[in-house]
Design an enzyme around this catalytic site. Structure first.
Site, PDB file in Angstrom:
ATOM      1  N   SER A   1       0.870  -1.173   0.000  1.00  0.00           N
ATOM      2  CA  SER A   1       0.000   0.000   0.000  1.00  0.00           C
ATOM      3  C   SER A   1       0.902   1.216   0.000  1.00  0.00           C
ATOM      4  O   SER A   1       2.094   1.115   0.330  1.00  0.00           O
ATOM      5  CB  SER A   1      -0.859  -0.006   1.271  1.00  0.00           C
ATOM      6  OG  SER A   1      -1.405   1.275   1.492  1.00  0.00           O
TER       7      SER A   1
ATOM      8  N   TYR B   1      -1.678  -0.859  10.444  1.00  0.00           N
ATOM      9  CA  TYR B   1      -1.848  -1.125   9.005  1.00  0.00           C
ATOM     10  C   TYR B   1      -0.576  -0.769   8.238  1.00  0.00           C
ATOM     11  O   TYR B   1      -0.045  -1.574   7.462  1.00  0.00           O
ATOM     12  CB  TYR B   1      -3.043  -0.329   8.469  1.00  0.00           C
ATOM     13  CG  TYR B   1      -3.342  -0.590   7.011  1.00  0.00           C
ATOM     14  CD1 TYR B   1      -4.030  -1.733   6.612  1.00  0.00           C
ATOM     15  CD2 TYR B   1      -2.942   0.307   6.023  1.00  0.00           C
ATOM     16  CE1 TYR B   1      -4.305  -1.983   5.274  1.00  0.00           C
ATOM     17  CE2 TYR B   1      -3.211   0.069   4.676  1.00  0.00           C
ATOM     18  CZ  TYR B   1      -3.901  -1.073   4.306  1.00  0.00           C
ATOM     19  OH  TYR B   1      -4.161  -1.314   2.985  1.00  0.00           O
TER      20      TYR B   1
HETATM   21  N1  LIG Z   1      -8.735  -0.239  -1.212  1.00  0.00           N
HETATM   22  C1  LIG Z   1      -7.665   0.495  -0.995  1.00  0.00           C
HETATM   23  O1  LIG Z   1      -7.742   1.705  -0.947  1.00  0.00           O
HETATM   24  C2  LIG Z   1      -6.320  -0.155  -0.812  1.00  0.00           C
HETATM   25  C3  LIG Z   1      -5.182   0.660  -0.794  1.00  0.00           C
HETATM   26  C4  LIG Z   1      -3.946   0.088  -0.633  1.00  0.00           C
HETATM   27  C5  LIG Z   1      -3.820  -1.271  -0.482  1.00  0.00           C
HETATM   28  N2  LIG Z   1      -4.916  -2.051  -0.491  1.00  0.00           N
HETATM   29  C6  LIG Z   1      -4.723  -3.489  -0.282  1.00  0.00           C
HETATM   30  O2  LIG Z   1      -5.275  -4.213  -1.336  1.00  0.00           O
HETATM   31  C7  LIG Z   1      -5.687  -5.498  -0.882  1.00  0.00           C
HETATM   32  C8  LIG Z   1      -7.101  -5.775  -1.331  1.00  0.00           C
HETATM   33  O3  LIG Z   1      -7.958  -4.857  -0.704  1.00  0.00           O
HETATM   34  P1  LIG Z   1      -9.360  -4.404  -1.274  1.00  0.00           P
HETATM   35  O4  LIG Z   1      -9.354  -2.937  -1.228  1.00  0.00           O
HETATM   36  O5  LIG Z   1      -9.656  -5.074  -2.523  1.00  0.00           O
HETATM   37  O6  LIG Z   1     -10.290  -4.903  -0.084  1.00  0.00           O
HETATM   38  P2  LIG Z   1     -11.650  -5.734  -0.042  1.00  0.00           P
HETATM   39  O7  LIG Z   1     -12.060  -5.690   1.354  1.00  0.00           O
HETATM   40  O8  LIG Z   1     -12.585  -5.241  -1.082  1.00  0.00           O
HETATM   41  O9  LIG Z   1     -11.187  -7.201  -0.440  1.00  0.00           O
HETATM   42  C9  LIG Z   1     -10.370  -7.975   0.394  1.00  0.00           C
HETATM   43  C10 LIG Z   1     -10.763  -9.428   0.283  1.00  0.00           C
HETATM   44  O10 LIG Z   1      -9.876 -10.179   1.111  1.00  0.00           O
HETATM   45  C11 LIG Z   1     -10.618 -11.090   1.871  1.00  0.00           C
HETATM   46  N3  LIG Z   1      -9.936 -11.399   3.115  1.00  0.00           N
HETATM   47  C12 LIG Z   1      -9.757 -10.590   4.175  1.00  0.00           C
HETATM   48  N4  LIG Z   1      -9.097 -11.243   5.139  1.00  0.00           N
HETATM   49  C13 LIG Z   1      -8.842 -12.481   4.676  1.00  0.00           C
HETATM   50  C14 LIG Z   1      -8.201 -13.626   5.228  1.00  0.00           C
HETATM   51  N5  LIG Z   1      -7.696 -13.610   6.453  1.00  0.00           N
HETATM   52  N6  LIG Z   1      -8.124 -14.730   4.464  1.00  0.00           N
HETATM   53  C15 LIG Z   1      -8.659 -14.750   3.216  1.00  0.00           C
HETATM   54  N7  LIG Z   1      -9.277 -13.710   2.664  1.00  0.00           N
HETATM   55  C16 LIG Z   1      -9.372 -12.589   3.392  1.00  0.00           C
HETATM   56  C17 LIG Z   1     -11.925 -10.428   2.106  1.00  0.00           C
HETATM   57  O11 LIG Z   1     -12.941 -11.371   2.391  1.00  0.00           O
HETATM   58  C18 LIG Z   1     -12.159  -9.696   0.788  1.00  0.00           C
HETATM   59  O12 LIG Z   1     -12.851 -10.516  -0.125  1.00  0.00           O
HETATM   60  C19 LIG Z   1      -5.489  -5.495   0.614  1.00  0.00           C
HETATM   61  O13 LIG Z   1      -4.284  -6.134   0.930  1.00  0.00           O
HETATM   62  C20 LIG Z   1      -5.414  -4.029   0.932  1.00  0.00           C
HETATM   63  O14 LIG Z   1      -4.688  -3.782   2.099  1.00  0.00           O
HETATM   64  C21 LIG Z   1      -6.175  -1.530  -0.651  1.00  0.00           C
END
Ligand SMILES: NC(=O)c1ccc[n+]([C@@H]2O[C@H](COP(=O)([O-])OP(=O)(O)OC[C@H]3O[C@@H](n4cnc5c(N)ncnc54)[C@H](O)[C@@H]3O)[C@@H](O)[C@H]2O)c1
Lengths: 577, 282
Positions: free
Chosen positions: A448, A461
């Site tokens: 991130s 985080y």
């Molecule tokens: N959305 C943002 O702004 C953003 C920014 C930077 C980084 N990220 C990173 O991107 C990645 C994806 O995030 P997203 O925004 O798509 O979130 P999201 O919540 O839409 O999707 C995350 C998915 O991971 C699954 N999940 C969570 N914990 C889990 C576990 N212990 N085992 C298996 N599955 C699990 C959830 O059920 C969900 O389906 C994450 O690592 C997040 O930290 C997101």
């Protein structure tokens, strides 16, 4: 012809500390063709072919190590095939970072190109390969072994005839004689050799003025590589489409040397040309250019249609939502088979169903990535059901907002368990599989912008993400020799479900919901869709890019961190949760 | 929010029967066009055909002009101005989805319907068409629970995200998923329209808009502040419109909200019959 196609632009490319002289022609937006010359030539042996192809291609040539204007390695070991192969990757990376290139090679250039082309995962860099008069030494080793082991009259005759073709190789192993021959006159006689034996009319500028030096140094190519490759041939396969042009009047490489090549090259096209070893390039340049043009165009846009059985295999963790789902779909669109896992099984199944709409074979599994045993079992299951993945995207993650002291021990643990340990488990389980498999690949870890953008309200985080960033850097170094790349993706604010599940330290349930709604609204207003992150992930895999910030805020923060880390540290005090 | 006294449900059984009749008529005409439509037809020709069959069936005025969207226009891709809603020169090709949308008025009784179809094979459309059912059931359930319009809107959005689709009704002016339908009693010229809406529609809608706004309610159903109230008793044309990439689909039909009950005005509609057929219960 435009100026762009005739003008030759020179540059140097560093390959493991050695300078390679590179010559570019043609419009760089056109498909790139990389021409690799043999022994004892330099890049100028391609003049005719390059001139013809430059009309509609970005044509790149280079002097191979030790020849022409390129650097001269100090030791014999530095002429090893492995390094020669890396030169090809280095030049391709430099001249066409985003798109795979078409390789065309002759003689020793072809031998070293085989090394690169049969490197696991090379399809990412090379879209096609046209080979002339230079076998893969490992294939040749297997070819000889096979015939020695089964000495039928036909096999023995083939061995003898190739032996006669290769008389000079024996000579080249003689310590003093070979260099002396070049120095004492062979270089001067070379035009005559070409015209009398090779049917090549003398022409100005050929051979290159550096011929004598190139020829003497090039002897090291034979000495460093012939014996080990033939004595202990490795199993070298490739998924890259290969066009083998057999030259009918070649005195050095016999036609039957390529018998059974399909075993190593499933996507093989054979062509025959009535030419000698050198007249192919120096007299029939336009014909060769035509063959290359046709072959390159044929594979255009689909460098990897059917690489391994049934398509590239991609695993995405946390594939039930947001960036994970979008990534799964993006790969499915490209014909990959996609396996997703998620804590939420119906969500993962839904993603698989959507992938299937693109005709992709797909699977869904319920896995909690923070559970090491479960992730290892998952990897085993995937290997059994689908095979060893080419690409693994460690994406599952959770959001949490809280200052360092507010964040409870339990919250710290939960965030690190999923965001850090989840990635560790994924890399360990799948990384080992991929290394053992030996076919290369790419691991993508979702960090991130928070990995390098400190914030007082994202203590746990941001810590988890910067750990992912660093572990990826370390792992990249470790897996590089296995041709497994590691990409770290650093998105900024992306509109996904994450804000609806983000937890906040020190808030009651009602307040949690209100904060989630508020942050969700903010993310929605920013409006950056997960599909764009997915596109960047696919690009990173195709190009092997190491660190990929996505969104302007993520890029700006990265830049700012370099220019003025103090400012970032100061900004961390802002309450931006 | 101050909860005012809600108006009483304004229609009797005879009125409802009339509304049902017009809605049936509208869907019937859409099905006629669907049976006729084939590759090579343009959106303009399709709307002309739809209008003709509606007028032949006795329609006197239109709440809004008939629309037809082909190909990725069913998902409103690259829509930047409201003018793009109008039928254009897009030609239907094999495998394309299409949407027909019309709102006939007979004796002041209005229907507003949406009909999704495809020509040839389109697996994405098949999945969307099947999933549309979830939204019909979800909306009914949520309105029955007397959630506010904004909450129902959010629940639909959450379902769309879960399905992995995207919300296409947010492209409609005002991002609406629905609007209230009343009996038009205006005196303006029938059959004359302004910006695609019948003049009588605008008169009625304008009057309703002002009246309802004064009461802190909105005849338009969207996700914003104005929709933070339970649906007013009456008839609501509800039009969830979902999309996946270049394919979009919707239905639109009348939801009856009385003081005691909530139900879809009619279950004998093409999409409902299709689901029943798929389930093998017919
Ligand atoms: N959305 C943002 O702004 C953003 C920014 C930077 C980084 N990220 C990173 O991107 C990645 C994806 O995030 P997203 O925004 O798509 O979130 P999201 O919540 O839409 O999707 C995350 C998915 O991971 C699954 N999940 C969570 N914990 C889990 C576990 N212990 N085992 C298996 N599955 C699990 C959830 O059920 C969900 O389906 C994450 O690592 C997040 O930290 C997101």
């Amino acid at each position: 012809m435009t100026g762009r196609s005739t003008e030759i632009r020179r540059r140097t490319v560093d390959s493991g500390g050695l300078r390679l002289a590179v010559y570019e022609q043609g419009d760089p937006t056109h498909p790139t063709v990389l021409l690799v010359h043999g022994y004892p030539d330099d890049h100028s042996v391609w003049d005719d072919v390059a001139h013809d192809l430059a009309a509609d291609h970005h044509v790149v040539r280079y002097d191979t190590r030790g020849s022409g204007a390129s650097g001269v390695p100090a030791r014999r070991e530095d002429y090893r095939l492995e390094l020669l192969g890396q030169d090809l990757f280095a030049v391709a990376d430099a001249v066409s970072p985003d798109r795979p290139v078409h390789v065309v090679a002759h003689d020793w250039g072809s031998v070293q190109s085989w090394e690169a082309i049969t490197t696991p995962g090379s399809y990412r860099r090379f879209a096609s390969y046209t080979s002339m008069s230079g076998p893969c030494l490992d294939h040749m080793g297997h070819w000889m072994r096979h015939r020695l082991r089964r000495p039928t009259p036909r096999h023995v005759s083939q061995l003898l005839r190739q032996g006669l073709h290769s008389w000079y190789i024996g000579l080249f192993h003689l310590p003093v004689l070979a260099p002396a021959a070049w120095k004492l006159g062979l270089a001067r006689l070379w035009p005559k050799v070409l015209s009398d034996l090779e049917a090549v009319r003398p022409r100005p500028g050929h051979p290159q003025p550096t011929l004598a030096k190139d020829a003497v140094r090039g002897i090291e190519l034979y000495r460093a590589n012939m014996r080990p490759s033939i004595a202990k041939p490795r199993e070298r396969h490739t998924e890259v489409p290969v066009q083998l042009i057999t030259l009918q009047r070649d005195r050095y490489v016999s036609e039957f040397l390529s018998e059974g090549l399909e075993r190593w090259v499933p996507r093989l096209t054979r062509r025959t040309l009535n030419a000698t070893h050198w007249s192919a390039l120096l007299e029939k340049g336009p014909v060769i250019a035509g063959l290359v043009r046709e072959f390159a165009a044929r594979d255009h846009g689909s460098p990897r249609q059917e690489p391994s059985e049934g398509g590239e295999l991609v695993v995405v963790t946390g594939g039930g939502s947001g960036i994970g789902r979008a990534t799964a779909l993006a790969f499915a669109d490209q014909g990959a088979r996609v396996v997703v896992c998620d804590r939420d099984l119906p969500a993962a199944q839904r993603t698989a169903e959507l992938c299937a709409l693109s005709g992709a074979k797909s699977g869904a599994y319920q896995v909690d990535v923070s559970d090491g045993a479960a992730v290892h079992a998952f990897a085993k299951q995937v290997a059994a059901d689908f095979g060893v993945p080419d690409v693994v995207v460690n994406n599952a993650g959770v959001g949490h907002s809280g200052t360092f002291l507010e964040t409870t021990e339990e919250e710290w643990r939960r965030v690190l368990d999923v965001n850090l340990w989840g990635v560790i488990h994924g890399c360990r389980a799948f990384g080992q599989l991929m290394v053992d498999h030996g076919q290369g690949g790419q691991i993508v870890n979702l960090a991130s912008a928070a990995a390098y953008l400190p914030s007082k309200v994202l203590a746990a985080y941001a810590t988890s993400k910067s750990a992912v960033f660093m572990l990826s850097d370390c792992l990249r170094a470790e897996l590089a020799p296995h041709r497994i790349g590691v990409s770290t993706i650093c998105p900024g604010i992306v509109n996904t479900n994450i804000t609806r599940t983000t937890t906040f330290s020190g808030l009651g349930e009602d307040e949690q919901a209100a904060r989630q709604a508020k942050v969700s609204k903010m993310y929605a207003r920013r409006g950056f869709p997960p599909e764009k992150v997915a596109a960047e992930i696919v690009r990173a895999v195709r190009t092997g890019k190491a660190v990929v910030p996505v969104t302007v805020e993520a890029k700006a923060a990265k830049l700012l961190g370099r220019i003025s880390p103090g400012l970032l540290r100061a900004a961390a005090r802002i309450n931006a949760g | 929010m101050a909860q005012q006294q809600l108006p009483r449900f304004p229609f009797d059984d005879k009125d409802l029967a009339k509304f049902r009749e017009v809605q049936q008529l509208a869907y019937h005409c859409a099905e006629q066009v669907a049976a006729w439509i084939e590759p090579g037809v343009t959106e303009r020709r399709a709307t002309a055909k739809l209008r003709r069959s509606l007028v032949q069936a006795g329609v006197q005025d239109f709440f809004h002009v008939p629309f037809a969207w082909f190909g990725d226009r069913t998902a409103f891709r690259h829509f930047h101005t409201p003018l793009q809603f109008f039928a254009g020169s897009r030609v239907l090709k094999e495998g394309m989805p299409y949407v027909l949308d019309c709102a006939p008025v007979v004796d002041g009784y209005t229907a507003d319907i949406g009909y999704g179809g495809k020509v040839g094979e389109n697996p994405v459309w098949d999945l969307l068409a099947q999933d549309l059912r979830v939204y019909r059931e979800l909306i009914l359930r949520e309105v029955k629970a007397r959630r506010t319009l904004a909450e129902v809107y959010a629940a639909v959005d959450a379902q769309i995200a879960e399905h992995g689709y995207d919300n296409r009704h947010q492209v409609y002016p005002g991002r609406v998923i629905g609007h209230q339908v009343t009996r038009t009693t205006a005196r303006g010229p029938a059959g004359v329209n302004l910006f695609g809406f019948g003049v009588r529609t605008l008169q009625t809608l304008g009057r309703e808009l002002v009246k309802e706004r004064l009461e802190g309610r909105s005849p338009l159903w969207a996700g914003g502040k104005a929709s933070r109230h339970a649906p007013t008793p009456g008839l609501w044309a509800v039009e969830p419109h979902i999309g996946f990439r270049t394919v979009g689909i919707k239905f639109e039909e009348l939801l009856v909200v009385t003081e005691e009950d909530v139900y879809w005005l009619d279950d004998d509609l093409p999409h409902v019959r299709r689901w029943a057929l798929q389930e093998g219960t017919v």
